[in-house]
Design an enzyme around this catalytic site. Structure first.
Site, PDB file in Angstrom:
ATOM      1  CG  ASN B 161     -22.252   1.862  12.151  1.00 47.12           C
ATOM      2  OD1 ASN B 161     -22.718   0.850  11.474  1.00 47.12           O
ATOM      3  ND2 ASN B 161     -22.099   2.880  11.203  1.00 47.12           N
ATOM      4  CE1 TYR B 165     -22.466   5.371   6.832  1.00 51.06           C
ATOM      5  CE2 TYR B 165     -20.713   5.521   8.433  1.00 51.06           C
ATOM      6  CZ  TYR B 165     -22.028   4.939   7.976  1.00 51.06           C
ATOM      7  OH  TYR B 165     -22.602   4.107   8.713  1.00 51.06           O
ATOM      8  CD  GLU B 273     -21.696   8.704  -3.922  1.00 50.31           C
ATOM      9  OE1 GLU B 273     -21.699   7.591  -4.130  1.00 50.31           O
ATOM     10  OE2 GLU B 273     -21.632   9.227  -2.628  1.00 50.31           O
TER      11      GLU B 273
END
Lengths: 92, 475
Positions: B161, B165, B273
């Site tokens: 993967n 992040y 965010e």
């Protein structure tokens, strides 16, 4: 830009949680420009040359302040799964 | 144009198209860097990238931002002309996505092997880390490609993967990582933690623009981002294997090797965010860095995250739209395009042909059950196939004249949403809405539609001719 004299004027309290557990993580590769501090209680880090609201407990924004009570009740994500049968912990 | 071997090649291309600003005056890491990157997002949809080359406290650091942060830059990253429309960029992305898999090419050497630091690592000295938003709890690395393998299936490249992040820098060689349960790395970490083992990770920073887009794409668990990058660029993707068996882009500027510590959680956050709000604080996993590789005079690449739109919205634009489209189109070939540009697809617009009355509402419900729809899509607007979902003026026209709120708005109670969606009640649960803005067709015979206006004969020919003339006029 502001130039400070390194760790000599180490702050006495964390701007965010006001703990006295403050240490130096780094100084600028070009000496004398900035010092980077961290708090080992709430893991907040800050640079000596940042605006006062990030470096001074009295100017730190109310909305982002933390207390020991809040630190003890943070949600955990992801949850830690059970160990598989027969596997001994090998990590740190 | 493209594929770009590395970030430097892409910056050269941006330079050539006058899409890169060079700031050679001295800047302070705070607040100058984030302020400049934020200001760029307020200067329209064609903003250039920005490079800082004189950063207070560093002898020769280089820092770039807004690399993906405009439609021209995004088009160039996909190998298109910079004036490609969002719809054209969507179609290019989908076309490449559907060619999966491309070829993974392993090579043995990379420029990032030029320098290695394996003791006394201090990330604050190695790269120009800075605070992005005033309430962020630390400096963050927010544009990494984090590589991991499944410890239960370590030789299977398909389940390796590569993901983006957020990483909180907590100490000289210590990071926090946000691994949301929906993310593939969370599966790898769970398997490692069930075994009581640390999870090896490689963190690639300063990457070519395409692999960052692939790493931000919610693709299937057994689809490898490198093979998707190869499919999209139509050329094998080159990687180098690290000593811990992880594949890293050959072109990266920095490579950090480390481990997510098994069964350990620690305070992380807050971080501003993508929904435009701070994330709050959590106990998240921790990474210890054992080794840092970097190119000589490495370039550090970061993304500004603020109230939308900012660069992160471009990173989450087609990377969100294409996978939803592919899943929807498999079920319903009438679907022609999906626009999931808004806040990582919390609002989605889909255009479709209509098989029979009520069909559009089924499209909306299927969208909510796609893998991304489960965690994100909250409002779905369905429009006819002749309405371009990327053209909001057309979408608003469809909403204006084709929606009867009495029967075209469906509210579905208590469905799942992302934990970062501030409207959830409780967090993670929300009502969802489908708005059917398609023209009713039999047997749904509501409204009085008559004949719709079309364009005069030869309009398309005139459009092509005039577009050329306008381009020449403006040089």
């Amino acid at each position: 830009m502001t130039v400070d004299d390194g760790a000599a004027d180490r702050p006495t309290a964390c701007p965010r949680c006001r703990s006295t557990t403050v240490g130096v993580q780094a100084t600028s590769p070009v000496p004398g420009v900035w010092t980077l501090f961290s708090c080992s209680t709430c893991l907040y880090t800050w640079r000596s040359t940042e605006p006062a609201e990030n470096t001074d407990p009295d100017h730190y924004p109310e909305a982002f302040r933390l207390t020991p009570d809040q630190l003890a009740t943070l949600p955990v994500a992801p949850t830690i799964p059970p160990l598989r049968a027969g596997d001994a912990p090998g990590g740190s | 144009m493209g594929p770009y071997a590395d970030l430097r090649a892409f910056l050269d291309a941006l330079d050539k198209h006058k899409q890169l600003l060079h700031i050679t005056d001295r800047v302070a890491l705070e607040p100058d860097v984030a302020a400049a990157a934020c200001a760029l997002t307020k200067l329209g949809e064609s903003s250039p990238a920005i490079e800082f080359t004189d950063i207070g406290g560093y002898a020769n650091a280089r820092l770039v931002m807004n690399v993906h942060g405009s439609w021209p830059n995004h088009a160039l990253a996909l190998g298109l002309e910079p004036d490609a429309s969002p719809r054209e960029q969507f179609e290019r992305f989908v076309e490449g996505y559907q060619r999966y898999p491309g070829e993974l090419e392993r090579v043995s050497d990379a420029p990032w092997q030029e320098n290695v630091v394996d003791h006394d690592i201090n990330l604050y000295e190695l790269m120009p880390l800075f605070r992005l938003n005033r309430g962020d709890g630390a400096m963050f690395i927010d544009k990494p490609c984090v590589v991991s393998r499944d410890p239960d299936d370590p030789d299977n490249d398909d389940v390796e993967n590569v993901g983006v992040y957020r990483l909180q820098v907590k100490g000289r060689n210590r990071l926090g990582i946000q691994t949301v349960p929906q993310h593939d790395i969370a599966i790898h970490l769970a398997h490692a933690e069930e075994r009581g083992e640390d999870l090896p990770v490689a963190i690639a920073l300063g990457n070519d623009p395409l692999i960052t887009l692939m790493a931000a794409t919610p693709m299937l668990y057994d689809q490898l981002e490198y093979r998707m990058a190869a499919a999209v660029q139509g050329h094998p993707y080159q990687v180098v294997r690290t000593s811990t068996g992880l594949d890293v882009p050959r072109g990266s500027e920095f490579v950090l090797e480390g481990r997510i510590l098994a069964r350990h959680r620690e305070m992380e956050g807050p971080f501003g965010e993508f929904p435009g709000y701070y994330s709050g604080c959590h106990e998240y996993p921790v990474i210890e860095i054992d080794r840092v590789f970097h190119r000589t005079d490495p370039i550090f690449d970061a993304v500004y995250v603020g109230r939308p739109w900012t660069e992160i919205d471009y990173l989450q634009a087609m990377t969100t739209s294409a996978p939803i489209f592919v899943q929807l189109h498999e079920a319903f070939p009438e679907v022609t395009a999906v626009n999931a540009l808004y806040t990582h697809g919390l609002v989605v617009i889909v255009s479709t042909g209509t098989r029979y009355g009520g069909f559009a509402k089924a499209i909306g419900m299927r969208l909510l059950t796609t893998s991304h729809g489960l965690g994100y899509a909250t409002m779905v607007i369905v429009v006819d196939e002749d309405v371009d979902p990327f053209n909001l003026a057309q979408v608003m026209w469809a909403m204006s004249v084709k929606v009867n709120p009495a029967s075209d708005v469906m509210i579905l109670p208590n469905l799942s949403t992302n934990l970062l969606n501030p409207a959830g009640q409780p967090t993670g649960v929300i009502h969802k809405m489908i708005i059917d803005a398609t023209t009713p067709v039999a047997p749904d015979v509501r409204g009085d539609y008559g004949e719709e206006l079309d364009t005069p004969q030869t309009t398309d020919a005139w459009r092509a001719r005039l577009a050329t003339m306008i381009k020449e006029l403006r040089g």
